[in-house]
Design an enzyme around this catalytic site. Structure first.
Site, short mmCIF file in Angstrom:
data_model
loop_
_atom_site.label_atom_id
_atom_site.label_comp_id
_atom_site.label_asym_id
_atom_site.label_seq_id
_atom_site.Cartn_x
_atom_site.Cartn_y
_atom_site.Cartn_z
N GLU B 134 48.97 24.72 54.01
CA GLU B 134 49.49 25.53 55.11
C GLU B 134 49.12 24.96 56.47
OE1 GLU B 134 48.03 26.69 52.43
OE2 GLU B 134 49.71 27.71 51.46
N HIS B 204 48.47 39.34 47.89
CA HIS B 204 49.94 39.34 48.04
C HIS B 204 50.40 40.60 48.74
CE1 HIS B 204 49.45 36.24 44.98
NE2 HIS B 204 50.62 35.77 45.35
#
Lengths: 119, 401
Positions: B134, B204
């Site tokens: 990322e 999540h």
């Protein structure tokens, strides 16, 4: 480097994002699982009979524990707030009380029977 | 349960790396329904996105929006939220030859199918996969944008944006300022799925908007519906500042509208009043809007005579102070709700600003209805969420102070 030869999970079809040939190649090429198995067999420490016996036993043990775990209640609601820190902070104590009051006021919206009672 | 059920059938190397049990736990949860509500609603309401009256499900309703005046003579098409993301990305790629779309697994469509078909349509040099890194995705995007490209990066889940936090906070946000306006990376947009989904657990489910709202130089946008998503995403991509665009993943399939097929933008930094009311101002964004819609239905039923004003903030940074001030000066009461934890959440910023500006007009203490100050829990999700009942209780407290 490591390579996952299985699908990611029971709900994953990894052929959507990688070729089956790629996976098969990695299974054969220098596969450490196969190498270890061959090594153990060469030393006389492992064989097909032991493999079957081990797999059967471990499968039975896992299914037994799985069934036992499914019969248990979910954890008590107090577990929502513990283990954020070593001790509850004042804010967490206040929020736990707010949730408790909310459940008392709106029990029809907050069934708690499937959770263990807080100690 | 449906959105994630489909998504988990496309689990990817990224998810394999970070969450080896997700697929299994998601499957278990579908069977056991940890977070599912059951039975008839005690107040006779029909809660949930599927029954929302805020979604524009006819072409006529969609085009009646004055913000869509520019495309009011055009066609609309039925789209869910991930399809509207896809439509916006296709529009951006088709109208800007410098635009590129990249991230983990985006070339084959991404875990939520937002980029499906784009690599085929626009070529692999414009829509491509990145390594599982990322920080690298953000840094690469900043570099592309700095030399004149339009860079649209995807971070696979907002929970995994933190390795990119340094790049976004220290590089992207400060690029223009530290060069005295000589350089910028305004062509960068970072899209990422956020917020609760029913069974996402710690990694999540998070809503990280307030971390980025504390970063001058970034813009932060959270859409609530397919129409909003297309217009706000195109505006974000074309805005000359780096934008973090948070897409509530629970809405990807659940929210469906008739979306104009033409190219259009919706304004950044501008809230939208979704429902007029006289007694209390209620502010939220993203998927929280639907819990608030239901809480208002409950309040107007249980507290006869009151009416609530609902505002979708849409842009978290820079946020539309004027619209909220005008509303609170009318109603005298305020409630702000979000899934992110209470302490230092963006509700605190809104309430501080409103208290400064509307102090003598306030009839009761402004209410924050937020996630608790815990990590986002798995088995306790329904006790953590600022759901309809908690938001109703906040309205009741404000009204009966």
């Amino acid at each position: 480097m490591t390579y996952r030869v299985g699908h990611h999970s029971t709900s994953d079809d990894s052929s959507a994002y990688r070729s089956k040939k790629e996976v098969e190649d990695w299974k054969r090429k220098d596969n450490p699982l196969t190498r270890l198995r061959k090594y153990l067999e060469a030393r006389g420490w492992w064989n097909d009979a032991l493999e079957v016996e081990h797999k059967t036993a471990i499968r039975a043990a896992i299914l037994k524990e799985f069934a036992a775990a499914e019969k248990q209640k979910k954890p008590p609601l107090s577990d929502l707030f513990t283990d954020v820190y070593d001790q509850l902070t004042p804010a967490l104590r206040e929020q736990e009380k707010e949730l408790h009051d909310l459940i008392e006021r709106y029990p029809e919206y907050y069934p708690t029977d499937d959770h263990a009672k807080s100690s | 349960m449906k959105p994630f059920a489909v998504a988990t059938s496309k689990l990817t190397p990224r998810m394999a790396r970070v969450l080896p049990t997700l697929g299994r736990s998601a499957a278990v949860l579908q069977v056991r329904g940890y977070a599912a509500a059951s039975g008839a609603n005690p107040d006779g309401l029909r809660p949930g996105v599927a029954h929302s009256q805020l979604l524009r499900t006819t072409s006529q309703a969609a085009l009646a929006n004055p913000e869509l005046a520019a495309v009011s003579n055009g066609e609309t098409k039925r789209m869910n939220l991930y399809q509207s993301v896809n439509d916006a990305l296709a529009t951006a790629l088709g109208t800007d030859e410098t635009a590129v779309v990249f991230g983990e697994d985006v070339a084959f469509g991404g875990v939520f199918r937002c980029t499906v078909g784009l690599a085929e349509q626009f070529g692999k040099s414009r829509v491509f996969n990145t390594p599982l890194c990322e920080q690298g995705i953000a840094g690469f995007g900043i570099g592309l944008a700095a030399v004149g490209h339009t860079a649209v990066a995807e971070i696979q889940f907002a929970d995994y944006i933190f390795p990119a936090f340094d790049q976004l906070v220290n590089e992207a946000a400060k690029y223009r300022y530290r060069s005295g306006g000589q350089f910028d990376c305004g062509g960068l947009t970072v899209r990422t799925p956020c917020s609760a989904v029913g069974h996402g657990g710690h990694y999540h489910s998070q809503s990280p908007e307030s971390y980025f709202a504390h970063t001058p130089g970034l813009k932060v946008v959270v859409p609530r519906s397919p129409i909003q998503t297309k217009g706000l995403l195109l505006a974000s991509i074309r805005d000359r500042n780096p934008v973090v665009f948070l897409e509530p993943k629970v809405l990807y399939r659940a929210a469906v509208e008739q979306v104009p097929v033409d190219d259009y933008e919706l304004p950044l930094g501008k809230a939208e009043i979704l429902k007029q009311g006289k007694d209390i101002t209620i502010v939220g964004w993203g998927s929280q809007i639907y819990a608030l819609e239901n809480a208002i239905q409950m309040a107007e039923k249980r507290l006869p005579g009151i009416s609530c004003e609902l505002i979708d903030l849409r842009t978290i940074l820079p946020w539309d102070v004027d619209t909220v001030v005008a509303s609170v000066n009318k109603t005298g009461r305020l409630l702000v709700a979000h899934e992110a934890p209470l302490t230092a959440g963006f509700a605190s910023e809104i309430i501080s600003s409103i208290t400064e500006r509307c102090f003598l007009r306030l009839e009761s203490p402004p209410q924050r209805v937020c996630g608790w100050d815990t990590p986002f829990p798995l088995v306790f999700e329904r006790f953590y969420m600022p759901n309809m009942v908690r938001c109703y209780e906040g309205i009741r407290r404000a009204m009966q102070f």
